[in-house]
Motif scaffolding. Structure first.
Motif, PDB file in Angstrom:
ATOM      1  N   LEU A   1       0.852  -1.260  -0.321  1.00 32.29           N
ATOM      2  CA  LEU A   1       0.034   0.051   0.001  1.00 32.29           C
ATOM      3  C   LEU A   1       1.006   1.364  -0.329  1.00 32.29           C
ATOM      4  O   LEU A   1       0.449   2.261   0.068  1.00 32.29           O
ATOM      5  N   GLY A   2       2.200   1.179   0.031  1.00 33.97           N
ATOM      6  CA  GLY A   2       2.989   2.378  -0.078  1.00 33.97           C
ATOM      7  C   GLY A   2       3.342   3.100   1.703  1.00 33.97           C
ATOM      8  O   GLY A   2       3.629   3.806   1.311  1.00 33.97           O
ATOM      9  N   VAL A   3       2.848   1.928   2.324  1.00 33.83           N
ATOM     10  CA  VAL A   3       3.175   2.553   3.408  1.00 33.83           C
ATOM     11  C   VAL A   3       4.412   2.892   4.640  1.00 33.83           C
ATOM     12  O   VAL A   3       5.079   4.145   4.702  1.00 33.83           O
ATOM     13  N   GLY A   4       5.214   2.018   3.698  1.00 33.72           N
ATOM     14  CA  GLY A   4       6.931   2.676   4.165  1.00 33.72           C
ATOM     15  C   GLY A   4       7.235   3.855   3.219  1.00 33.72           C
ATOM     16  O   GLY A   4       8.099   4.268   3.952  1.00 33.72           O
ATOM     17  N   SER A   5       6.903   3.826   2.245  1.00 27.63           N
ATOM     18  CA  SER A   5       7.655   5.221   1.592  1.00 27.63           C
ATOM     19  C   SER A   5       6.844   6.268   2.459  1.00 27.63           C
ATOM     20  O   SER A   5       7.702   7.944   2.388  1.00 27.63           O
ATOM     21  N   ALA A   6       5.549   6.471   2.825  1.00 29.12           N
ATOM     22  CA  ALA A   6       5.024   6.910   3.442  1.00 29.12           C
ATOM     23  C   ALA A   6       5.464   7.707   4.108  1.00 29.12           C
ATOM     24  O   ALA A   6       5.757   8.398   5.051  1.00 29.12           O
ATOM     25  N   LEU A   7       6.038   6.394   5.001  1.00 27.83           N
ATOM     26  CA  LEU A   7       7.107   6.791   6.624  1.00 27.83           C
ATOM     27  C   LEU A   7       8.116   7.627   6.212  1.00 27.83           C
ATOM     28  O   LEU A   7       8.121   7.998   6.549  1.00 27.83           O
ATOM     29  N   LEU A   8       8.898   7.068   4.959  1.00 30.43           N
ATOM     30  CA  LEU A   8      10.575   7.205   5.438  1.00 30.43           C
ATOM     31  C   LEU A   8       9.667   8.738   4.370  1.00 30.43           C
ATOM     32  O   LEU A   8      10.733   9.732   4.754  1.00 30.43           O
ATOM     33  N   ASN A   9       9.093   9.217   3.838  1.00 31.29           N
ATOM     34  CA  ASN A   9       8.154  10.337   3.357  1.00 31.29           C
ATOM     35  C   ASN A   9       8.652  11.705   4.289  1.00 31.29           C
ATOM     36  O   ASN A   9       8.814  12.377   4.870  1.00 31.29           O
ATOM     37  N   THR A  10       7.789  11.239   5.220  1.00 30.24           N
ATOM     38  CA  THR A  10       7.381  11.956   6.441  1.00 30.24           C
ATOM     39  C   THR A  10       8.588  12.479   7.307  1.00 30.24           C
ATOM     40  O   THR A  10       9.267  13.310   7.930  1.00 30.24           O
ATOM     41  N   ALA A  11       9.891  11.215   7.765  1.00 29.06           N
ATOM     42  CA  ALA A  11      10.724  10.933   8.707  1.00 29.06           C
ATOM     43  C   ALA A  11      11.830  12.679   7.926  1.00 29.06           C
ATOM     44  O   ALA A  11      12.718  12.737   7.955  1.00 29.06           O
ATOM     45  N   LEU A  12      11.263  12.033   6.566  1.00 26.99           N
ATOM     46  CA  LEU A  12      12.463  13.364   5.444  1.00 26.99           C
ATOM     47  C   LEU A  12      12.200  14.075   5.802  1.00 26.99           C
ATOM     48  O   LEU A  12      12.552  15.603   5.593  1.00 26.99           O
ATOM     49  N   GLU A  13      10.833  14.728   5.252  1.00 29.71           N
ATOM     50  CA  GLU A  13      10.207  16.026   5.812  1.00 29.71           C
ATOM     51  C   GLU A  13      10.858  16.900   7.019  1.00 29.71           C
ATOM     52  O   GLU A  13      11.050  17.700   6.761  1.00 29.71           O
ATOM     53  N   TRP A  14      10.669  15.641   8.257  1.00 27.18           N
ATOM     54  CA  TRP A  14      10.572  16.078   8.989  1.00 27.18           C
ATOM     55  C   TRP A  14      12.559  16.288   9.004  1.00 27.18           C
ATOM     56  O   TRP A  14      12.750  17.972   9.764  1.00 27.18           O
ATOM     57  N   GLY A  15      13.609  15.700   8.309  1.00 31.42           N
ATOM     58  CA  GLY A  15      15.369  15.990   8.638  1.00 31.42           C
ATOM     59  C   GLY A  15      15.351  17.055   8.148  1.00 31.42           C
ATOM     60  O   GLY A  15      16.149  17.801   8.437  1.00 31.42           O
ATOM     61  N   ARG A  16      14.406  17.266   6.783  1.00 30.04           N
ATOM     62  CA  ARG A  16      14.906  18.300   6.055  1.00 30.04           C
ATOM     63  C   ARG A  16      14.517  19.757   6.631  1.00 30.04           C
ATOM     64  O   ARG A  16      14.955  20.767   6.583  1.00 30.04           O
TER      65      ARG A  16
END
Length: 323
Positions: free
Chosen positions: A261-276
């Motif tokens: 369902l794209g769950v891993g990518s959604a989690l990673l994108n959120t972490a990357l956005e926060w880190g950025r």
């Protein structure tokens, strides 16, 4: 010219630091996301000073000049007496690195085994092919990969996955996902024993209150289906994880039925956005090389290996079966 393998002494620390810095500089060409800090010997020598006190070491000399060294720490790791050589604990300055590494390890391994240490681990920078080949040739196999990427956003994903930051009220959810992660790591072909950890709940409780190290939970149709855990790295186990501005991903799990369902990518994108948005410079993750799902996901998400960790486990009967 004759190469001599001798015990490592403190007089060789500066020369050893220069070998580490030179190797790091070579890796930096291949991985420009790495911190530029450790291409300077003055920045690597404190690591060697500390490591020098953790276990024995050897040096390779050619006409009295240091052309190679290995320093390792010996300690209990996962319940086993283990020798570990970090990426900054070894180096060479010769075109014949492979044979020099083999000769140095032969001397040092004898000391480790003599002290009852039968598990030998080493971390090697990803493009140091001669070192990797040398240790593979002596029975070492890969166990772990450290990989990094920048904070460029991933692909857009369906809105059916909700990702939110975990809070104190989510302790039970996070603990449940941690347990499922441990079970996954205990499964084939990874086989890491899922042992009781009485400190786990307290550690999770503390992190849920830490504004600088968020845990993110993904939900689908109202049910939690995955999480990702971040950590702000100071001095890590390898140079690639030992500078300011590094965001480490130290745990992640998605329910098997939700992985399409794209769950891993959604989690990673959120972490990357926060880190950025938090001004981090690079994102780092480590994972077991036998973890097929993790290898496929992280490398597919743009993480590129920077450190390979190898291991050799000896038959401990060698302690008495020599005749």
């Amino acid at each position: 010219m004759t190469i001599e393998i001798v015990g490592f002494d403190d007089d060789r620390l500066e020369a050893a630091a220069s070998l580490v810095a030179a190797r790091y500089g070579t890796e930096l060409v291949q991985k420009p996301l790495l911190s530029r800090r450790y291409q300077h010997a003055a920045e690597t020598i404190p690591f060697l000073h500390d490591l020098r006190n953790e276990g024995p070491g050897v040096a390779a000399l050619e006409d009295g000049r240091l052309i190679g060294f290995i320093l390792g720490m010996v300690s209990m790791f996962k319940g086993v007496y283990t020798a570990y050589v970090p990426d900054f604990g070894h180096g060479t300055d010769t075109l014949n690195s492979r044979n020099v590494y083999r000769d140095m390890y032969a001397q040092l391994a004898a000391r480790w085994v003599g002290s009852g240490c039968f598990t030998h681990n080493i971390s090697i920078m990803a493009h140091h092919r001669q070192a990797i080949d040398a240790f593979h040739s002596m029975g070492f196999g890969m166990i772990n990969i450290d990989a990094l990427r920048d904070f460029s956003p991933g692909p857009d994903l369906p809105h059916k996955i909700e990702v939110r930051r975990a809070g104190r009220r989510d302790l039970e959810v996070v603990m449940s996902l941690e347990t499922k992660l441990k079970r996954h790591l205990a499964s084939s072909p990874i086989f890491i024993p899922s042992l009781p950890n009485p400190e786990m709940q307290r550690s999770v409780e503390e992190q849920l209150l830490d504004s600088d190290q968020p845990i993110w939970i993904a939900s689908h149709e109202g049910a939690p289906v995955g999480f990702i855990v971040t950590e702000s790295t100071g001095r890590g186990p390898v140079l690639a994880r030992s500078d300011g501005g590094i965001l480490s991903l130290v745990g992640a799990f998605v329910e098997p039925d939700a992985r399409s369902l794209g769950v891993g990518s959604a989690l990673l994108n959120t972490a990357l956005e926060w880190g950025r948005s938090s001004d981090y410079n690079v994102c780092v993750v480590d994972f077991e090389s036998a973890n097929i799902e993790a290898t496929r996901f992280w490398q597919g998400a743009g993480f590129r290996p920077v450190i390979y960790s190898l291991s050799r486990r000896l038959d401990d009967r060698i302690a008495w079966a020599k005749d």
